[in-house]
Scaffold this motif. Structure first.
Motif: not given
Length: 90
Positions: A2-4, A6-8, A11
């Motif tokens: 999920e964090n990856r 969100f980053n893509q 960010h």
């Protein structure tokens, strides 16, 4: 995972969250042309301003779609592009 994702999506290349940016030239011209259309509601000036507003917003959306800093900005460009074309077709 999920964090990856969100980053893509949100960010940029420097790791900053980017949802909105300072307007670039096509967006500024679109805003000005759209406001002027409120003053000139009929005639050739209105038609010219409508064409200018459409062209500059189309350019902005195209740039965002292919050069956006993250997937959110690219999706925003695609949504605006589709909305513009649908508005002209329908």
């Amino acid at each position: 995972m999920e964090n990856r994702l969100f980053n893509q999506v949100f960010h940029d290349g420097e790791g900053k969250i980017v949802l909105a940016q300072t307007p670039n030239l096509p967006l500024i011209v679109w805003i000005v042309a759209s406001l002027l259309k409120l003053l000139f509601t009929t005639g050739r000036v209105n038609i010219g301003l409508d064409l200018l507003a459409f062209g500059t917003l189309f350019t902005w959306a195209w740039q965002e779609l292919f050069e956006g800093v993250n997937y959110f900005r690219r999706a925003l460009g695609l949504i605006v592009l589709i909305a513009l074309l649908a508005g002209k077709i329908l």
